[in-house]
Enzyme design. Structure first.
Site, short mmCIF file in Angstrom:
data_model
loop_
_atom_site.label_atom_id
_atom_site.label_comp_id
_atom_site.label_asym_id
_atom_site.label_seq_id
_atom_site.Cartn_x
_atom_site.Cartn_y
_atom_site.Cartn_z
N HIS A 170 3.75 -2.36 2.89
CA HIS A 170 3.74 -0.98 2.37
C HIS A 170 5.00 -0.72 1.56
CE1 HIS A 170 0.93 -0.84 5.74
NE2 HIS A 170 0.35 0.17 5.13
N ASP A 212 0.82 -1.21 0.00
CA ASP A 212 0.00 0.00 0.00
C ASP A 212 0.86 1.27 0.00
OD1 ASP A 212 -1.98 -1.86 0.37
OD2 ASP A 212 -2.84 -0.93 2.15
#
Ligand SMILES: [Zn+2]
Length: 239
Positions: A196, A53
């Site tokens: 991430h 992400d």
């Protein structure tokens, strides 16, 4: 009467606590389906889906290198403003066979937003990714995993599938060694793993730890016979 008042007071406090606990569950617990359907885990799969992400960022190439070395595929939930800032890196993700998914334009906290603000940010994010990639993504993950009032109507109007996760790497708060050990030992077949490749809250804080941990995680998967695939492949979606 005093006793009755006390009872009413406690009753109200209890109801408020129960309401906030149930709202926390509905909006924030990844497996919750209260606000609407979400893809969380594929129980009868032999593969896993790594998801990244908040990118693209300057750390994304290191993540891509680690995935390429292991011939692994992953899904990247890109923030529209980041994709416009780093379009070449955003496109490299897709060119190397990974799946591109949406993660809003500015990464807002939905529970602080009106439904109109939520709709606008999701639509702008989709448009940014379409301008960078030539096609709008079909998968979407809300920032902070927070589903909220007003999110599902726009998601349904845009034809998006919501993807949460079944295992969090906690890579925003832990060192590489911890992430590698945690994800490497806790992943089960069918898991969707949250990681991430960018950081929207601390732009100076690079994700090199995630890239380093990723090499050890992929080695652990190979040893367990686990294949890393995209979310669409894991769930058999024809997007
Ligand atoms: Zn995010």
């Amino acid at each position: 009467m005093p006793l009755g008042n006390i009872s009413i007071a406690w009753g109200a406090a209890g109801a408020a606590a129960a309401l906030s606990a149930s709202m926390y569950y509905a909006a924030g617990v990844p497996s919750s389906q209260v606000f609407g359907p979400s893809l969380v885990k594929q129980s009868n799969a032999r593969a896993v889906a790594l998801t990244f992400d908040d990118g693209p960022s300057e750390s994304t190439p290191a993540v891509l290198d680690a995935l390429a070395e292991a011939q692994a595929r992953a899904t990247f939930f890109q923030v529209g403003s980041n994709a416009r800032r780093l379009p070449e890196i955003a496109r490299r993700v897709a060119l190397e066979g990974h799946e591109i998914a949406g993660h809003t334009e500015t990464h807002p906290r939905f529970y602080l937003c009106t439904p109109a603000m939520i709709a606008r940010d999701i639509e702008r994010g989709q448009r940014s990714l379409e301008s960078v990639h030539g096609v709008a993504p079909r998968l979407f993950r809300p920032p902070y995993g927070a589903r909220w009032f007003g999110m599902y109507p726009i998601v349904e109007r845009l034809g998006l599938r919501v993807v949460m996760w079944s295992l969090s790497s906690r890579d925003w708060e832990r060192p590489a060694e911890w992430i590698a050990q945690h994800v490497g030992t806790h992943t089960r077949p069918g898991d969707v793993v949250l990681m991430h490749d960018g950081d929207t809250t601390h732009p100076g804080d690079r994700r090199q730890g995630t890239a380093r941990a990723l090499r050890a995680i992929l080695a652990a998967y190979r040893a367990q016979g686990l294949r890393a695939v995209t979310v669409s492949d894991l769930f058999g979606l024809t997007t």
